[in-house]
Design a protein around this motif. Structure first.
Motif, PDB file in Angstrom:
ATOM      1  N   TYR A  28       0.726  -1.208  -0.091  1.00  0.00           N
ATOM      2  CA  TYR A  28       0.082  -0.159  -0.036  1.00  0.00           C
ATOM      3  C   TYR A  28       0.847   1.250   0.049  1.00  0.00           C
ATOM      4  N   GLU A  32       1.419   4.160  -2.898  1.00  0.00           N
ATOM      5  CA  GLU A  32       0.997   5.620  -2.760  1.00  0.00           C
ATOM      6  C   GLU A  32       2.260   6.260  -3.247  1.00  0.00           C
ATOM      7  N   LYS A 105      -9.010   4.129  10.260  1.00  0.00           N
ATOM      8  CA  LYS A 105      -7.741   4.762  11.059  1.00  0.00           C
ATOM      9  C   LYS A 105      -8.102   5.729  12.081  1.00  0.00           C
ATOM     10  N   TYR A 106      -8.891   6.966  11.835  1.00  0.00           N
ATOM     11  CA  TYR A 106      -9.464   7.792  12.779  1.00  0.00           C
ATOM     12  C   TYR A 106     -10.665   7.886  13.426  1.00  0.00           C
ATOM     13  N   ILE A 132     -12.178  11.164  15.363  1.00  0.00           N
ATOM     14  CA  ILE A 132     -11.589  12.544  16.114  1.00  0.00           C
ATOM     15  C   ILE A 132     -11.903  13.743  15.329  1.00  0.00           C
ATOM     16  N   ARG A 148      -0.391  16.254   7.557  1.00  0.00           N
ATOM     17  CA  ARG A 148      -0.987  15.497   8.499  1.00  0.00           C
ATOM     18  C   ARG A 148      -1.557  16.560   9.307  1.00  0.00           C
ATOM     19  N   ALA A 149      -2.953  16.222  10.016  1.00  0.00           N
ATOM     20  CA  ALA A 149      -3.474  16.954  11.135  1.00  0.00           C
ATOM     21  C   ALA A 149      -2.837  16.694  12.535  1.00  0.00           C
ATOM     22  N   GLY A 157       1.061   7.151   9.355  1.00  0.00           N
ATOM     23  CA  GLY A 157       0.572   7.508   7.852  1.00  0.00           C
ATOM     24  C   GLY A 157       1.493   8.438   7.247  1.00  0.00           C
TER      25      GLY A 157
END
Ligand SMILES: Nc1ncnc2c1ncn2[C@@H]1O[C@H](COP(=O)(O)OP(=O)(O)OP(=O)(O)O)[C@@H](O)[C@H]1O
Ligand SMILES: [Mg+2]
Length: 195
Positions: A28, A32, A105-106, A132, A148-149, A157
């Motif tokens: 994966y 990407e 994931k989140y 989240i 990313r946040a 990730g």
């Protein structure tokens, strides 16, 4: 004799399953990175063909059964039938996979709503989770490369999934939008022109 061997066999198959998962994760990540390299070099091309988006989404949901059960996520899918158009199959699979794996994931341990519908002009794909969420100031940047946040540092990730989603959707002359209230989940909406 027989008894003493059993745990070793069991342990062996557990290790194989684990190795399988790690290989899948690496594949994966490599995919990407390859996609991003192609995007940067202007080499990511789409090959539109007639396809049924309703079936495509259903198939991806079935394929993602394992990660979803590992995340204890339940998908509630409402998929209108026969949402057809001329799109790139691999690209749209990637879009659906990236948005659904993000939900797993989140937003682990929650219910995730997935909708496929069509309007007169567009196919719509919506993923709504109860995880989240994403702070207002991060909502634009999460579609950028390697962004990313701050709230997701506990989850692994590269920050590429949404960038790839946006690029693929834009290549189809479609749009992506995000609504989120931190702590209350996120809703991603994709629109693809039917014609
Ligand atoms: N459903 C979601 N809920 C909350 N935050 C999210 C969600 N989807 C994405 N994000 C935030 O947006 C960031 C970018 O997402 P993106 O999918 O591009 O990267 P990633 O998931 O970190 O890594 P990967 O490259 O493996 O997809 C994430 O790191 C996370 O902070
Ligand atoms: Mg992601």
């Amino acid at each position: 004799m027989q008894k003493a061997e059993e745990p070793a066999v069991e342990g062996g198959s557990r290790m194989l399953r684990k190795a399988d998962k790690q290989v899948a994760r690496l594949v994966y990540l490599i995919d990407e990175l390859l996609d991003v390299t192609r995007i940067i070099n202007g080499k990511l091309s789409i090959r539109p063909e007639e396809l049924d988006f309703s079936d495509l989404v259903q198939e991806v949901i079935e394929d993602l059964g394992d990660p979803f059960s590992a995340a204890q996520c339940q998908i509630r899918a409402e998929i209108e039938k026969d949402v057809r158009g001329v799109w790139d199959r691999r690209g749209l699979e990637q879009v659906v996979i990236n948005l659904l794996t993000n939900a797993a994931k989140y937003a682990p341990g929650t219910e995730v709503d997935v909708h496929v519908r069509k309007t007169n002009t567009h196919a719509q794909f919506v993923v709504r989770d109860q995880g989240i969420g994403i702070a207002r100031e991060d909502q634009d940047k999460v579609f950028d490369r390697f962004e990313r946040a701050a709230t997701s540092s506990h989850v692994s990730g590269l920050g590429l999934g949404l960038y790839i989603v946006k690029q693929i959707v834009t290549m189809h002359e479609g749009s992506v939008s995000l609504e989120s209230t931190p702590g209350r989940g996120a809703t991603f909406r994709i629109e693809l022109p039917l014609a």
